[in-house]
Structure formats: C-alpha cells, structure tokens
Write a protein that holds these residues in place. Structure first.
Motif, mmCIF file in Angstrom:
data_model
loop_
_atom_site.group_PDB
_atom_site.id
_atom_site.type_symbol
_atom_site.label_atom_id
_atom_site.label_comp_id
_atom_site.label_asym_id
_atom_site.label_seq_id
_atom_site.Cartn_x
_atom_site.Cartn_y
_atom_site.Cartn_z
ATOM 1 N N MET B 1 0.845 -1.193 0.000
ATOM 2 C CA MET B 1 0.000 0.000 0.000
ATOM 3 C C MET B 1 0.879 1.242 0.000
ATOM 4 O O MET B 1 1.852 1.326 0.738
ATOM 5 C CB MET B 1 -0.894 -0.010 1.236
ATOM 6 C CG MET B 1 -1.751 1.222 1.307
ATOM 7 S SD MET B 1 -3.345 0.977 2.055
ATOM 8 C CE MET B 1 -3.036 1.109 3.765
ATOM 9 N N LYS B 2 0.538 2.177 -0.829
ATOM 10 C CA LYS B 2 1.315 3.403 -0.884
ATOM 11 C C LYS B 2 1.011 4.273 0.331
ATOM 12 O O LYS B 2 -0.092 4.238 0.872
ATOM 13 C CB LYS B 2 0.979 4.179 -2.159
ATOM 14 C CG LYS B 2 1.019 3.347 -3.417
ATOM 15 C CD LYS B 2 2.451 3.032 -3.844
ATOM 16 C CE LYS B 2 2.488 2.204 -5.112
ATOM 17 N NZ LYS B 2 1.771 0.918 -5.002
ATOM 18 N N TYR B 4 0.504 7.308 0.434
ATOM 19 C CA TYR B 4 -0.583 8.237 0.117
ATOM 20 C C TYR B 4 -1.920 7.660 0.548
ATOM 21 O O TYR B 4 -2.731 8.320 1.203
ATOM 22 C CB TYR B 4 -0.565 8.533 -1.383
ATOM 23 C CG TYR B 4 -1.828 9.169 -1.898
ATOM 24 C CD1 TYR B 4 -2.008 10.551 -1.806
ATOM 25 C CD2 TYR B 4 -2.828 8.403 -2.477
ATOM 26 C CE1 TYR B 4 -3.167 11.137 -2.277
ATOM 27 C CE2 TYR B 4 -3.987 8.981 -2.953
ATOM 28 C CZ TYR B 4 -4.161 10.345 -2.860
ATOM 29 O OH TYR B 4 -5.298 10.923 -3.319
ATOM 30 N N ASP B 5 -2.147 6.377 0.183
ATOM 31 C CA ASP B 5 -3.419 5.744 0.515
ATOM 32 C C ASP B 5 -3.569 5.558 2.003
ATOM 33 O O ASP B 5 -4.656 5.721 2.562
ATOM 34 C CB ASP B 5 -3.518 4.390 -0.193
ATOM 35 C CG ASP B 5 -3.705 4.565 -1.686
ATOM 36 O OD1 ASP B 5 -4.664 5.249 -2.071
ATOM 37 O OD2 ASP B 5 -2.884 4.037 -2.455
ATOM 38 N N ARG B 8 -4.493 8.879 3.490
ATOM 39 C CA ARG B 8 -5.844 9.241 3.136
ATOM 40 C C ARG B 8 -6.842 8.460 3.985
ATOM 41 O O ARG B 8 -7.775 9.019 4.544
ATOM 42 C CB ARG B 8 -6.076 8.917 1.655
ATOM 43 C CG ARG B 8 -6.838 9.989 0.929
ATOM 44 C CD ARG B 8 -6.895 9.632 -0.523
ATOM 45 N NE ARG B 8 -7.836 8.538 -0.701
ATOM 46 C CZ ARG B 8 -8.821 8.560 -1.586
ATOM 47 N NH1 ARG B 8 -8.956 9.589 -2.368
ATOM 48 N NH2 ARG B 8 -9.651 7.556 -1.705
ATOM 49 N N GLN B 12 -9.374 9.901 6.779
ATOM 50 C CA GLN B 12 -10.796 9.666 6.579
ATOM 51 C C GLN B 12 -11.433 9.097 7.850
ATOM 52 O O GLN B 12 -12.475 9.556 8.285
ATOM 53 C CB GLN B 12 -10.963 8.661 5.443
ATOM 54 C CG GLN B 12 -12.030 9.052 4.460
ATOM 55 C CD GLN B 12 -11.861 8.303 3.172
ATOM 56 O OE1 GLN B 12 -11.162 7.277 3.115
ATOM 57 N NE2 GLN B 12 -12.486 8.775 2.125
ATOM 58 N N SER B 13 -10.759 8.129 8.450
ATOM 59 C CA SER B 13 -11.374 7.503 9.614
ATOM 60 C C SER B 13 -11.373 8.457 10.807
ATOM 61 O O SER B 13 -12.245 8.381 11.664
ATOM 62 C CB SER B 13 -10.697 6.177 9.934
ATOM 63 O OG SER B 13 -9.600 6.384 10.760
ATOM 64 N N ARG B 319 -13.427 -2.323 13.816
ATOM 65 C CA ARG B 319 -13.207 -2.429 12.374
ATOM 66 C C ARG B 319 -12.612 -3.772 11.988
ATOM 67 O O ARG B 319 -11.970 -3.892 10.944
ATOM 68 C CB ARG B 319 -12.320 -1.270 11.921
ATOM 69 C CG ARG B 319 -13.108 0.030 11.920
ATOM 70 C CD ARG B 319 -12.259 1.222 12.135
ATOM 71 N NE ARG B 319 -11.350 1.419 11.021
ATOM 72 C CZ ARG B 319 -10.353 2.266 11.055
ATOM 73 N NH1 ARG B 319 -10.145 2.978 12.147
ATOM 74 N NH2 ARG B 319 -9.565 2.400 10.042
ATOM 75 N N ARG B 321 -14.067 -6.340 10.831
ATOM 76 C CA ARG B 321 -14.596 -6.759 9.544
ATOM 77 C C ARG B 321 -13.892 -6.035 8.395
ATOM 78 O O ARG B 321 -13.561 -6.635 7.374
ATOM 79 C CB ARG B 321 -16.081 -6.441 9.513
ATOM 80 C CG ARG B 321 -16.910 -7.547 8.978
ATOM 81 C CD ARG B 321 -18.348 -7.074 8.892
ATOM 82 N NE ARG B 321 -18.992 -7.736 7.782
ATOM 83 C CZ ARG B 321 -19.450 -8.977 7.843
ATOM 84 N NH1 ARG B 321 -19.332 -9.673 8.943
ATOM 85 N NH2 ARG B 321 -20.026 -9.514 6.787
ATOM 86 N N GLU B 322 -13.681 -4.731 8.613
ATOM 87 C CA GLU B 322 -12.966 -3.957 7.596
ATOM 88 C C GLU B 322 -11.584 -4.557 7.355
ATOM 89 O O GLU B 322 -11.140 -4.677 6.208
ATOM 90 C CB GLU B 322 -12.830 -2.493 8.045
ATOM 91 C CG GLU B 322 -11.961 -1.684 7.106
ATOM 92 C CD GLU B 322 -11.655 -0.270 7.614
ATOM 93 O OE1 GLU B 322 -12.492 0.279 8.338
ATOM 94 O OE2 GLU B 322 -10.579 0.240 7.263
ATOM 95 N N ARG B 326 -10.172 -5.969 3.861
ATOM 96 C CA ARG B 326 -8.909 -5.490 3.274
ATOM 97 C C ARG B 326 -7.953 -6.644 3.052
ATOM 98 O O ARG B 326 -7.259 -6.718 2.034
ATOM 99 C CB ARG B 326 -8.283 -4.428 4.180
ATOM 100 C CG ARG B 326 -9.015 -3.086 4.120
ATOM 101 C CD ARG B 326 -8.368 -2.060 5.012
ATOM 102 N NE ARG B 326 -9.113 -0.798 5.039
ATOM 103 C CZ ARG B 326 -8.980 0.169 4.143
ATOM 104 N NH1 ARG B 326 -8.119 0.021 3.151
ATOM 105 N NH2 ARG B 326 -9.690 1.263 4.220
ATOM 106 N N ASP B 335 0.610 -3.691 5.506
ATOM 107 C CA ASP B 335 -0.347 -2.669 5.061
ATOM 108 C C ASP B 335 -1.288 -2.288 6.190
ATOM 109 O O ASP B 335 -1.580 -1.112 6.408
ATOM 110 C CB ASP B 335 -1.166 -3.202 3.878
ATOM 111 C CG ASP B 335 -0.298 -3.494 2.672
ATOM 112 O OD1 ASP B 335 0.668 -2.737 2.453
ATOM 113 O OD2 ASP B 335 -0.575 -4.477 1.963
ATOM 114 N N ILE B 336 -1.806 -3.314 6.883
ATOM 115 C CA ILE B 336 -2.747 -3.056 7.982
ATOM 116 C C ILE B 336 -2.017 -2.345 9.113
ATOM 117 O O ILE B 336 -2.531 -1.389 9.706
ATOM 118 C CB ILE B 336 -3.350 -4.390 8.473
ATOM 119 C CG1 ILE B 336 -4.045 -5.128 7.337
ATOM 120 C CG2 ILE B 336 -4.310 -4.151 9.634
ATOM 121 C CD1 ILE B 336 -5.275 -4.450 6.804
ATOM 122 N N GLN B 339 -1.516 1.243 8.268
ATOM 123 C CA GLN B 339 -2.776 2.001 8.281
ATOM 124 C C GLN B 339 -3.117 2.456 9.698
ATOM 125 O O GLN B 339 -3.414 3.633 9.924
ATOM 126 C CB GLN B 339 -3.907 1.135 7.729
ATOM 127 C CG GLN B 339 -5.221 1.902 7.663
ATOM 128 C CD GLN B 339 -6.391 0.990 7.339
ATOM 129 O OE1 GLN B 339 -6.216 -0.123 6.847
ATOM 130 N NE2 GLN B 339 -7.581 1.462 7.630
#
Lengths: 265, 418
Positions: B1-2, B4-5, B8, B12-13, B319, B321-322, B326, B335-336, B339
């Motif tokens: 995962m970059k 940037y993402d 973002r 968002q969260s 989260r 489930r999220e 993912r 990645d997780i 995040q």
C-alpha cells in the motif's frame, strides 16, 4: 470437452482439520481432489458441516490446507506465508460475499479501487474502477456509499471490485443469499455474462435453483467430494429476469388504481 | 500500500469519528501544552535568575571576611573583620592587568536621610572609586567620586535613582546637600553630604531595590560613619573574562593567604566567591525546577498516550470486519499495520501541533500575571521540536500494539466477525 483448457484450480488430497476447544476435532476436509479449468462455472453445494466453506477458504487462499497440494493458476500455494497468500488473493482471486462486505465509509469507486490499493499502480486506478462499475451497470452510482445503495447494487459493486485486478477466478460465497429473487437474477445474469466472456466463476450455494445457473455442480459431503456432475440444462438468468420484468409490468397494468396512487406520491 | 493511501484512509477515519478523535487528541494536546508551558516557565525562571545575578555586574569575584563558604551559601556567625583596604590595594598591585577592576565596600547600615524638606530611609555603603567599572554601573547625571575624594574622606555621595526621586523629585539632585541622621537615645548625629552624582536605574535583584541606596567613599564610611577604620566588608573583583575567573580566584587566594600569613588554605580567614559558582548553583536549582515541571507535563503526555492506545484498541475491534475485507482483497500485514499506525500518529502529531499552540497560549496568559512580569517565558525551537517528536513517538509507541493486533488478525475470523 474442456480438458484442453488450462486448470485454474488443482486440488490433490487436500485435508484440513480444525481444533475446536480441547478435545473437539473437526475434520473439515478429508482428502479433496478437484480440478477446475479456465472458463468453467462451478457451483459447490452441500449441507452445512459438509466442508464446503472450508473448501472455499482454501480455494480462495484465505486459509491453507494441512496436507495435500493446491496449485492455483500454475502456482503451488500450499505452503505460502500469510503475506504471500495476500498477494495471491490480490492477483488471482476476486471475492464476492453473501453480506457484500463493502467498506461503509468508502463510496463505490473507493470500494472498487481497493484491490489496486494493495497491488498495482495509482495511475489509472480511478478510471479502471469507474470502468468496472459501468460494466456491472452502476455507472450512475459511482459516488454513492454502500448505505445509499440497494442490496443488489451493493453486490454489483462487490462484483466490480472482484473484477478489477482481472483475477484467475471469481469466488462467490452465497452471493444471492441476502437478495430478493429479482436482484438474485440480476447478479446471476452478470455472472453468466462474465462466464460467457471467459471468466472462471466458482460459487458456493446451498440453493439448487441457484446452482442450476452454473455449468457444473460439485457436491460435498463429510469433507469429501461426493458427486461432481455437469448441469444437464443450464438455466438462463437473463431470460428469467426478462420474464420477471414482464410479469411485474402486467401486474401493474392490471391495477391502474395502485399505479395512479404510487404515481401521485 | 502506498503511503498516500495510508494517509488518506487514516485521515478519513479520523474525520468520520470527529468527536472521538477530538477527545482522544485532547489528551495529547493537554500533555504537549503542559510540557511546553512548564518548560517555558522553568526556562524563564532560569533566565531571570541569571539576569538578576548578572545585573550585579558580570565576571565578579567577591571576597568576604571570616567564615567558610560552601556552594555559595554563607555560613552563620558574625562577620570577622579580617579584610582591609590595604588588602585591596595589595591585590590591585599584585594582580595588575590580569583583572579588569577591583573595589572594596563597607556597609554603613541604614540611615535616615533628610534633604530638601523631606526625609527618607536608605542603605548607605562605602565604596572605592572603581565601583562603576566593577559593577558596570555609571551615573546618569553628575560624576562618581575619585581616589582623591577617598584620600580626604570627602563627604560626597552618589545616590540611587529611586533615592533621588524620593528626596528631590524630578529636580536635579547633583549639587544638592543631604543629611545623614542617626539617633542615639537623646543625642543625634547629623552629617552633611554633597550629592555629586545619580546612578542609572537598575531595577531590583531578588526583591531588593538596587536603586534605593547611597554610595559614599569607603574611607568616609570608615572614619565618619562607622568608625571601623581600614576594615571593609567585601572586596569585589571584575575578571577580564568568564574563562579567567578560576585563575583569578586562585591568584586572590594565594595573595591573601600570603598577606595574612596563613599556610593552610583550610584555615583561611576570608572567603572567595566566584560568580560562576553562584550562577552554577542557582542554575542547578532552576534546572531541577524545570525538570520537575517538565516531568509533570510528561506524565500528562503519558496519560494522553494511554488514551490513544485505548481508543486505537477500540477502533481495531470495531473495524475487525474492515480488516478482514482489506485482507481478503490482498492487504498484507504490513499494510494493515501502517494504516493503524499512521492513524495513531496522525492523532498524536495533530494533537502535538495543537498542544504547542495551546502551550504558547498558556505562556502568553502567564506573562500577563503581574507576579510573573519579570519572568521571561522562553519557547525554544528545541522545545517545540522535542514536543512534536515526542508526540509522534507516543503515536508510534502506543499505536504499535493495537496496530499489531490488527495486522495479526486472521482474514477468515475477521470476515466472520459480527
């Protein structure tokens, strides 16, 4: 008749045992041999406890088998690490779930983009996501969030997401389980169209009606493949959908008062 | 995962859970603000102590008679009368150009002062002619007395700015006469002095106004005011530089030991106090003070960090489930992990920045409190950098465990989680 096509899924003597608590051992898979080739549309059926969910998890690389061999699209994925499996899932498997499993905070585009977030380039990502949404007939709903979409529309977003990385197979777990008959027919029609275009689709279901839309049915019982047969006459979801629409239209025409009332709202 | 993402998705969260994010951040904001404000106050105290000490003149070495001195704390007991003007003259000759200036002082006590039809009470000190050079203190009007005034025990005075204001108002004090009065039972002594200069105002040190005093020639103080001829209460030397002070201190020791015929320095009948030592001792105190204040701030920062960890654990749980979704579409553990870690760091980093602003605000408020008016509140770039660094580090430390829990979740269990 399709044996000349390359195999997508090759399972040889796959077993899986779960330990539930101290003494309770569940032999979920007890030696499964299964080949699924490119372009097939397979339903996996069986009563609960038959091992069909475990089989789906192994085929979808969410879990690894205890013994046996699994070759997915030419790669032996039997002994890969979690992260390697994640990469395989990203590249080769497109999941569609019964409960849609979209991220509620993201809009349709962002949900569809997700596989490319974890594998691939940011360049062109958005365009591809919009393209995939258009392919499932949601070109006008790209900025909607899951809560603003009907169940059938949510499942179509999920299919767009599954398609985005052009996977070796679509793996659908009871995809129509939470949908009314018309939305179910829509989803099945999309799967049939994708299959006609050459996509391999594997669908876990316990409904015979739904399974008859596939070309082949694999029946599981007690952790083994009990029967594996071709569907003699594949049902056409597109055709059924048209009939449903026609029936609904004539029903409304027979009740002009109701139609007027709903039109006045 | 970059990255940037990751950023973002983290932002968002945080935006989705505005109230929760704000409350969680509040812990870090208060912690950082506390550290910033406390350290600023501590540094301010340290600086104002330093300014106060240096206002007495810089690079000073003070020689006082009698008892031993340890760590700048003078021992109790009546001051012995072991230092003389001859000691000063001798030091001046022997040290020569290795020092900048030297002066001797004799305290003559408090006197009632009458002049111009009013009266006042002031401290009178006899000093020698190089007092202005040693103390970096010149006259704002008139002149300081000279060595010839000392030779003739001239009855002239240089007075502080406050004293001048009290006695003569806004008028020019130079050339005026004032009377020093002392009452002994039925009899009173009245001595006339001519004002020849007024000192520049200097403010107060440790609560004592330095502008309310009367300076007279040391010899006049000895012969006319106190009767303690030749004896002085201190000799003050100004060294050429701060680095020079240890050498000068040693030279003073040897000259005086020699003059007083004392072989063992332990038995010295005088004490040499180095201004550097005084400063170091005072700064040691203020440093401890700053550390204590900083530690209080640090504790609130720690509590804020625990709040972050708590909310991140809740968030991971919510989260699950999220995370499963993912992972199903191909997110790796890393990645997780990133995040959730970035989410924690975004919370603490933003909290840190807001905390710096709040801390700055607190120092502005404190600066307006009258009692703290001479406290210089100092927020240094270093403090800010440390505060931001620490809050980001807190994000990493307290975000790591929740993020690792999220990363380790099994995709199937996470997907089935209700």
């Amino acid at each position: 008749m399709k044996q000349f096509r390359p195999a997508v899924v090759q399972l040889r003597g796959v077993t899986k045992t779960y330990r539930m608590g101290k003494d309770n051992v569940v032999n979920a898979l007890q030696g499964v041999d299964l080949d699924i080739h490119e372009g097939e549309f397979v339903a996996i059926m069986g009563p609960s406890g038959s091992g069909k969910s475990t089989l789906m998890n192994v085929v979808g690389c969410l879990d690894v088998s205890d013994t046996g061999e699994y070759i997915l699209a030419g790669e032996n994925v039997g002994k890969l690490s979690d992260d390697q499996l994640a990469a395989i899932r990203n590249k080769h498997v497109g999941f569609v779930f019964q409960t849609f499993n979209l991220l509620p905070r993201l809009n349709a585009i962002e949900n569809v983009e997700l596989p490319l977030v974890y594998g691939g380039d940011r360049k062109g990502r958005r365009e591809r996501a919009i393209g995939a949404l258009e392919a499932v007939g949601l070109g006008d709903r790209v900025h909607h969030r899951p809560a603003e979409l009907s169940g059938g529309q949510q499942q179509r977003v999920a299919i767009a997401r599954a398609l985005l990385n052009d996977p070796a197979m679509i793996l659908a777990d009871e995809p129509t389980g939470n949908l009314d008959s018309r939305s179910s027919a829509e989803i099945l029609a999309i799967f049939q169209r994708l299959n006609d275009e050459g996509k391999t689709v594997i669908m876990v279901t316990h409904e015979p009606d739904v399974a008859e839309h596939c070309k082949r049915i694999v029946r599981m019982r007690d952790g083994i493949v009990a029967r594996d047969e071709l569907v003699p006459r594949q049902r056409n979801a597109e055709h059924e959908l048209r009939e449903m629409i026609a029936a609904a239209a004539s029903h409304v025409l027979q009740m002009p008062a109701a139609r007027a009332a709903s039109g006045a709202e | 995962m970059k990255l940037y993402d990751a950023f973002r998705s983290a932002l968002q969260s945080l935006i989705v859970n505005k109230l929760r994010s704000a409350l969680t951040m509040l812990g870090v904001i208060i912690g950082v603000a506390a550290v910033i404000a406390m350290v600023a106050i501590g540094n301010g105290a340290s600086q104002s102590v330093q300014t106060s000490v240096l206002a007495l003149g810089s690079n000073l070495i003070t020689i006082t008679p009698g008892s031993q001195t340890q760590d700048a704390l003078r021992g109790a007991g009546p001051p012995a009368q072991t230092l003389t003007l001859d000691d000063m003259t001798s030091l001046k000759e022997q040290l020569g150009p290795t020092i900048k200036a030297i002066e001797a002082e004799q305290q003559a006590g408090n006197w009632q002062i009458a002049a111009n039809g009013t009266n006042w009470n002031s401290r009178v000190t006899g000093v020698t002619e190089d007092y202005p050079a040693v103390r970096d203190w010149s006259t704002q009007s008139g002149d300081f007395f000279s060595d010839s005034d000392l030779r003739v025990n001239a009855q002239v005075a240089v007075i502080g700015a406050t004293t001048s204001q009290q006695l003569f108002g806004d008028g020019d004090a130079v050339g005026q006469t004032l009377q020093l009065r002392q009452v002994f039972g039925q009899r009173a002594r009245i001595i006339n002095f001519k004002v020849i200069g007024v000192l520049e105002p200097k403010g107060s040190t440790f609560g004592f106004s330095r502008d309310d005093q009367i300076l007279v020639p040391a010899t006049t103080a000895q012969h006319v005011l106190t009767g303690r001829t030749n004896v002085v209460s201190s000799i003050v030397i100004k060294a050429n530089s701060s680095d020079d002070m240890d050498n000068v201190t040693a030279d003073v020791q040897s000259v005086l030991l020699n003059r007083h015929r004392i072989s063992n320095p332990e038995n010295a009948d005088f004490t040499v106090t180095n201004q550097n030592d005084t400063l170091a001792a005072l700064q040691g105190i203020t440093a401890t003070f700053t550390l204590l204040l900083g530690a209080i701030g640090g504790i609130s920062l720690l509590v804020g960090g625990i709040g972050i960890m708590n909310i991140m654990l809740v968030s991971v749980n919510e989260r699950t489930r999220e995370i499963g979704i993912r992972k199903a579409v191909g997110a790796r553990r890393f990645d997780i992990l990133t995040q959730f870690l970035i989410e924690a760091i975004a919370l603490t980093g933003l909290g840190g920045i807001l905390g710096i602003l709040l801390g700055w605000g607190i120092t502005q408020v404190v600066a307006r409190i009258p009692q703290a008016s001479n406290l210089l509140l100092v927020i240094t770039v270093g403090t800010v950098a440390i505060a931001v660094g620490v809050s980001v580090a807190i994000g990493v430390v307290f975000g790591l465990y929740p993020a690792m829990r999220a990363a380790r979740l099994h995709p199937i269990q996470a997907l089935r989680y209700e």
